[in-house]
Design a protein around this motif. Structure first.
Motif, mmCIF file in Angstrom:
data_model
loop_
_atom_site.group_PDB
_atom_site.id
_atom_site.type_symbol
_atom_site.label_atom_id
_atom_site.label_comp_id
_atom_site.label_asym_id
_atom_site.label_seq_id
_atom_site.Cartn_x
_atom_site.Cartn_y
_atom_site.Cartn_z
ATOM 1 N N PHE A 177 -9.428 -2.876 10.030
ATOM 2 C CA PHE A 177 -10.060 -2.896 9.596
ATOM 3 C C PHE A 177 -11.655 -3.098 10.030
ATOM 4 O O PHE A 177 -12.546 -2.638 10.538
ATOM 5 C CB PHE A 177 -9.978 -3.078 7.952
ATOM 6 N N ARG A 178 -11.366 -5.008 10.113
ATOM 7 C CA ARG A 178 -12.727 -4.824 10.268
ATOM 8 C C ARG A 178 -13.053 -4.835 12.003
ATOM 9 O O ARG A 178 -13.906 -5.059 11.904
ATOM 10 C CB ARG A 178 -12.621 -6.571 10.216
ATOM 11 N N LYS A 179 -12.262 -4.423 12.479
ATOM 12 C CA LYS A 179 -12.266 -4.247 14.554
ATOM 13 C C LYS A 179 -13.134 -2.553 14.293
ATOM 14 O O LYS A 179 -13.775 -2.675 14.846
ATOM 15 C CB LYS A 179 -10.902 -4.295 14.798
ATOM 16 N N ILE A 180 -12.806 -2.200 13.216
ATOM 17 C CA ILE A 180 -12.996 -0.225 13.079
ATOM 18 C C ILE A 180 -15.075 -0.633 12.641
ATOM 19 O O ILE A 180 -15.652 0.496 12.760
ATOM 20 C CB ILE A 180 -12.422 0.135 12.569
ATOM 21 N N GLY A 183 -17.458 -1.741 14.451
ATOM 22 C CA GLY A 183 -17.330 -1.330 15.993
ATOM 23 C C GLY A 183 -18.329 0.036 15.138
ATOM 24 O O GLY A 183 -18.345 0.662 16.722
ATOM 25 N N SER A 184 -18.128 0.537 13.950
ATOM 26 C CA SER A 184 -19.067 1.250 14.203
ATOM 27 C C SER A 184 -20.225 1.487 13.955
ATOM 28 O O SER A 184 -20.829 0.305 13.799
ATOM 29 C CB SER A 184 -18.299 2.221 12.715
ATOM 30 N N PRO A 185 -21.255 2.342 14.446
ATOM 31 C CA PRO A 185 -22.718 2.438 14.408
ATOM 32 C C PRO A 185 -23.300 2.187 12.682
ATOM 33 O O PRO A 185 -22.498 2.601 11.620
ATOM 34 C CB PRO A 185 -23.133 3.914 14.470
ATOM 35 N N VAL A 245 5.793 -4.556 13.124
ATOM 36 C CA VAL A 245 5.169 -4.323 11.990
ATOM 37 C C VAL A 245 3.981 -4.559 12.629
ATOM 38 O O VAL A 245 3.094 -4.204 11.461
ATOM 39 C CB VAL A 245 5.518 -6.195 12.340
ATOM 40 N N THR A 246 3.165 -4.621 13.253
ATOM 41 C CA THR A 246 2.062 -4.360 13.550
ATOM 42 C C THR A 246 1.203 -3.403 13.864
ATOM 43 O O THR A 246 2.090 -2.537 15.152
ATOM 44 C CB THR A 246 1.440 -5.460 14.142
ATOM 45 N N SER A 247 0.443 -2.723 13.376
ATOM 46 C CA SER A 247 0.041 -1.194 14.322
ATOM 47 C C SER A 247 -1.355 -1.129 14.814
ATOM 48 O O SER A 247 -2.405 -2.061 13.920
ATOM 49 C CB SER A 247 0.590 0.088 13.213
ATOM 50 N N GLU A 248 -1.997 0.074 15.028
ATOM 51 C CA GLU A 248 -3.770 -0.073 15.790
ATOM 52 C C GLU A 248 -3.972 1.312 15.191
ATOM 53 O O GLU A 248 -3.186 2.225 15.535
ATOM 54 C CB GLU A 248 -4.052 -0.289 17.367
ATOM 55 N N PHE A 249 -5.431 1.244 15.165
ATOM 56 C CA PHE A 249 -5.653 2.413 14.574
ATOM 57 C C PHE A 249 -6.269 3.387 16.159
ATOM 58 O O PHE A 249 -6.335 2.816 17.341
ATOM 59 C CB PHE A 249 -7.776 2.372 14.284
ATOM 60 N N MET A 265 -9.747 8.557 13.064
ATOM 61 C CA MET A 265 -9.619 6.755 13.129
ATOM 62 C C MET A 265 -8.258 6.942 12.013
ATOM 63 O O MET A 265 -8.241 6.408 11.186
ATOM 64 C CB MET A 265 -10.188 5.678 13.475
ATOM 65 N N ALA A 266 -6.797 6.511 12.618
ATOM 66 C CA ALA A 266 -5.997 6.946 11.654
ATOM 67 C C ALA A 266 -4.881 5.783 12.106
ATOM 68 O O ALA A 266 -4.362 5.113 13.391
ATOM 69 C CB ALA A 266 -5.080 8.236 12.454
#
Length: 358
Positions: A177-180, A183-185, A245-249, A265-266
């Motif tokens: 979540f922090r990464k997305i 990275g958003s405007p 265990v871990t996934s990405e958008f 973005m899912a």
């Protein structure tokens, strides 16, 4: 559990909790557990998916460490499903397999992973299930039986491993979540939807509710993704799992409401739900709606008076609250508006109120 065994178990359980990744977690289970129970054994952590065994990390029969990936599809993995099915029938995440109890399932499991004969005793437990795959921890003895105490330690280690896996999943969600968001405007208004395994889409935040009102009919409580689109989405997001265990958008187009597929973005979650983020046009929120999405009623009242040049003491008298309460609300306003002082807060407040969101 004996005091000596207890003293060895605690440091290992703490080491599991400090795991920084899935590979480290299963490596601790498979490579350190024999020292704990002081018994000859073989152990593996395997992930079972619709395509087969995707990952195997273990310790060799002679004691050498075997750590790495085993990729590919194994036709015999239907027998692994039999092991999982047996655990589910017993309503348990841990299964003790004696040769005379379930020889077929364990024999196939052992043959797939090692090419060896049937062990004399085995323990199988589920470390993590992400709705697409099952990750099992398997421990086997070539001779003899595991004692009741060793079974107890296995179950305690399994509980510690599950807790560590959940912590890794929660930490990954926060990082993603922090990464997305970073990275958003700045002008992007993020609408958050939660897609349930049955295809129902639920708006989570203010912006998502506004979009849902535009996309769906007045009588729709949920958005709906049809079975075909949902199956395609799940196949695409199968690649989003970095490990069990871990996934990405991932960037996807989902037909949610009128107007055709919409960009999202899912990210799939372990319980089968899918988090979906849609970056809406900044014009979708303006004026009082924008303020209500960010500030509480009391914070809007305070900022209204501050914007007119009132001091904290004067606002406290007007609203019949203490100056300290006013200051605490202002601290919260600064954080929510992303500013550091009153001047910037007033400027941001007026922009939001007028719809000039930058």
């Amino acid at each position: 559990m004996t005091e000596q065994l207890h003293d060895r178990f605690i440091p290992l359980a703490l080491e599991l909790q400090r795991s920084t990744g899935f590979g480290m977690l299963v490596g601790i289970l498979c490579q350190r557990f024999p020292d704990l129970i002081e018994a000859p054994w073989d152990g593996w952590a395997v992930t079972v998916s619709p395509e087969g065994v995707m990952l195997g990390i273990g310790r060799g029969r002679e004691g050498e460490n075997l750590s790495g990936e085993r990729n590919g599809s194994f036709p015999e993995t239907v027998q692994l499903d039999a092991v999982i099915e047996a655990m589910e029938k017993e309503d348990s995440s841990c299964l003790a397999i004696r040769c005379h109890d379930r020889p077929s399932a364990w024999h196939q499991l052992s043959r797939i992973l090692r090419g060896e004969g049937e062990p004399s005793d085995a323990l199988v437990g589920r470390i993590y299930n992400n709705s697409r795959t099952d990750t099992l921890w398997c421990v086997a003895r070539s001779k003899g039986r595991f004692s009741d105490e060793q079974l107890q330690v296995f179950e305690l280690m399994l509980l510690s491993a599950r807790a560590a896996a959940e912590r890794l999943a929660a930490g990954n969600l926060e990082r993603q979540f922090r990464k997305i968001y970073l990275g958003s405007p700045p002008s992007a208004h993020t609408a958050v939807f939660l897609l349930h395994p049955n295809g129902d889409a639920l708006p989570i935040n203010f912006q998502a509710i506004r979009l849902a009102e535009a996309w769906w009919s007045d009588d729709q409580a949920f958005g709906k993704v049809d079975e075909t689109a949902l199956a395609d989405l799940k196949r695409t997001l199968g690649l989003a799992w970095a490990d069990p265990v871990t996934s990405e958008f991932r960037r996807v187009d989902v037909p949610l409401g009128e107007g055709g597929p919409k960009p999202f973005m899912a990210m799939p979650r372990g319980n089968g739900e899918i988090l979906m983020l849609h970056f809406a046009d900044s014009a979708a929120i303006c004026g009082e709606e924008a303020l209500s999405a960010v500030l509480t009623r009391r914070q809007k009242e305070i900022m209204g008076w501050i914007a007119e040049g009132k001091t904290s003491a004067e606002v406290a008298i007007i609203l019949n609250i203490s100056p300290r309460t006013v200051e605490k609300h202002l601290e919260a306003v600064f954080q929510r508006l992303g500013v550091e002082n009153r001047i910037a807060a007033v400027r941001r407040y007026l922009d939001l109120k007028s719809g000039l969101v930058d």
